[in-house]
Scaffold this active site. Structure first.
Site, PDB file in Angstrom:
ATOM      1  N   ASP A 190     -10.758  17.285  -6.817  1.00 56.69           N
ATOM      2  CA  ASP A 190      -9.822  17.282  -5.693  1.00 56.69           C
ATOM      3  C   ASP A 190      -9.290  18.705  -5.540  1.00 56.69           C
ATOM      4  O   ASP A 190      -8.486  19.172  -6.356  1.00 56.69           O
ATOM      5  CB  ASP A 190      -8.663  16.318  -5.944  1.00 56.69           C
ATOM      6  CG  ASP A 190      -9.092  14.850  -5.898  1.00 56.69           C
ATOM      7  OD1 ASP A 190     -10.239  14.558  -6.290  1.00 56.69           O
ATOM      8  OD2 ASP A 190      -8.262  14.007  -5.502  1.00 56.69           O
ATOM      9  N   LYS A 242      -9.107   9.811   1.807  1.00 56.28           N
ATOM     10  CA  LYS A 242      -8.165   9.454   0.750  1.00 56.28           C
ATOM     11  C   LYS A 242      -6.743   9.814   1.170  1.00 56.28           C
ATOM     12  O   LYS A 242      -6.355  10.978   1.120  1.00 56.28           O
ATOM     13  CB  LYS A 242      -8.525  10.168  -0.557  1.00 56.28           C
ATOM     14  CG  LYS A 242      -7.559   9.892  -1.711  1.00 56.28           C
ATOM     15  CD  LYS A 242      -7.977  10.627  -2.975  1.00 56.28           C
ATOM     16  CE  LYS A 242      -6.955  10.501  -4.086  1.00 56.28           C
ATOM     17  NZ  LYS A 242      -7.354  11.227  -5.323  1.00 56.28           N
ATOM     18  N   LYS A 268      -8.724  14.438   2.216  1.00 57.67           N
ATOM     19  CA  LYS A 268      -7.549  13.844   1.572  1.00 57.67           C
ATOM     20  C   LYS A 268      -6.286  14.411   2.187  1.00 57.67           C
ATOM     21  O   LYS A 268      -6.190  15.610   2.441  1.00 57.67           O
ATOM     22  CB  LYS A 268      -7.612  14.131   0.069  1.00 57.67           C
ATOM     23  CG  LYS A 268      -6.432  13.645  -0.746  1.00 57.67           C
ATOM     24  CD  LYS A 268      -6.649  13.972  -2.230  1.00 57.67           C
ATOM     25  CE  LYS A 268      -5.421  13.675  -3.070  1.00 57.67           C
ATOM     26  NZ  LYS A 268      -5.601  14.049  -4.501  1.00 57.67           N
TER      27      LYS A 268
END
Length: 331
Positions: A163, A267, A231
């Site tokens: 991430d 996400k 995300k």
């Protein structure tokens, strides 16, 4: 366990290659991103609010709760994290409800790079992925070589997913090609010697991006650069995931898939704490992208406290009694 990035079909690869001129230079990328349709803020927020009013019946709710649990990236990202805390989180991720082994396991355990090896060992062959934040999370204020070393260290330690956070300063300054090239470089750093690669989730920190138009632009920029997931947030700022922003990102993924044939995951992270909220997000996914995205392969929740509420609601449905927070493990 290693994750293999889905191979693009010839048609999808061809369509994606046909967009190479869009990223040929800074001017072309700027023209493309600023040529995207402007976001109707009122319409977007109204649509998100309408989808949030949908109700589902008991059987569907039970399914939705289990689906949401299976999509969680169970997360601990604190300076006080210890190997013991990470191991305990891994146990909880594998067996969320010790009194009911039918409860599904979570999708991933998300930790800092120095805790990847601990999580990998604790999870063993459970099938739960190890995700790691990298690139000087959460601020992203570091030189590119440092960010790439951070990523490579996490991948070498066994991370299945990375991430990364974008350089919001560069994006807000209009240095789109800098952000594009950084994402590409981190994507390359996710590769392993055996030819496989960790999946790359690109974090925008949407609470700092100021406008919906910027969220749409950065979504396309990240996907063009090779993001496997986009995300919303780090969970470390005042404004994290919101329904309108997540809906906008889902729509960007839908449009990108229609244009290129390439499927990208989404996400939302930060501030999603209740079962009711999680179900609202699942409804948005179903209504915007459809069933192909309703799996942990393509949709995740970045959360820590959400799992506890899902477990309490799950117990209520199965026993008819609301047990309360004392009957679920505390992170």
């Amino acid at each position: 366990m290693p994750i293999t990035v889905p191979a693009y079909g010839k048609e999808a690869a061809g369509r994606l290659a046909s967009m190479a001129d869009v990223t040929a230079d800074d001017g072309a990328l700027r023209r493309f991103l600023h040529g995207l349709p402007g976001v109707d803020a009122v319409g977007l927020e109204a649509r998100a609010a309408t989808l949030g009013t949908r109700s589902i019946k008991t059987t569907a709710k039970a399914y939705a709760i289990d689906l949401a649990i299976s999509m969680i990236d169970l997360t601990t990202l604190e300076g006080a994290d210890t190997p013991g805390k990470v191991r305990a989180l891994c146990v909880k991720g594998a067996h969320p409800d010790p009194t009911d082994r039918t409860a599904p396991k979570v999708a991933a355990i998300c930790v800092y790079p120095d805790m990847v090896a601990t999580a990998k060992e604790a999870l063993g062959d459970s099938g739960i992925h190890v995700a790691s934040v990298a690139t000087a999370f959460p601020a992203g204020r570091a030189a590119l070589p440092v960010k790439l070393a951070d990523t490579r260290d996490a991948v070498a330690a066994g991370a299945d997913e990375i991430d990364m956070v974008i350089d919001r300063g560069a994006f807000l300054s209009g240095r789109y090609m800098d952000v594009f090239e950084e994402i590409k470089a981190v994507k390359e750093a996710c590769a392993r010697p055996d030819g496989s690669a960790a999946h790359l989730k690109v974090i925008f920190e949407t609470g700092e991006l100021q406008t919906y138009d910027n969220v749409r632009r950065v979504s396309w920029l990240a996907m063009l650069a090779g993001a496997d997931f986009i995300k919303t947030s780090t969970g470390k700022v005042a404004v994290n995931a919101t329904p309108p922003v997540t809906l906008l990102m889902l729509e960007a993924v839908r449009d990108f898939h229609a244009t290129t044939g390439v499927q990208v995951g989404v996400k939302p992270a930060g501030g999603i704490r209740t079962t009711k909220d999680a179900i609202k997000y699942l409804v948005m996914v179903n209504e915007t992208l459809g069933e192909p995205w309703l799996t942990a392969d393509w949709f995740r929740f970045g959360a820590s406290s959400l799992l506890n509420d899902l477990l309490m609601q799950r117990q209520k449905l199965s026993t008819g009694r609301y047990s309360g927070p004392d009957y679920v493990t505390v992170d």
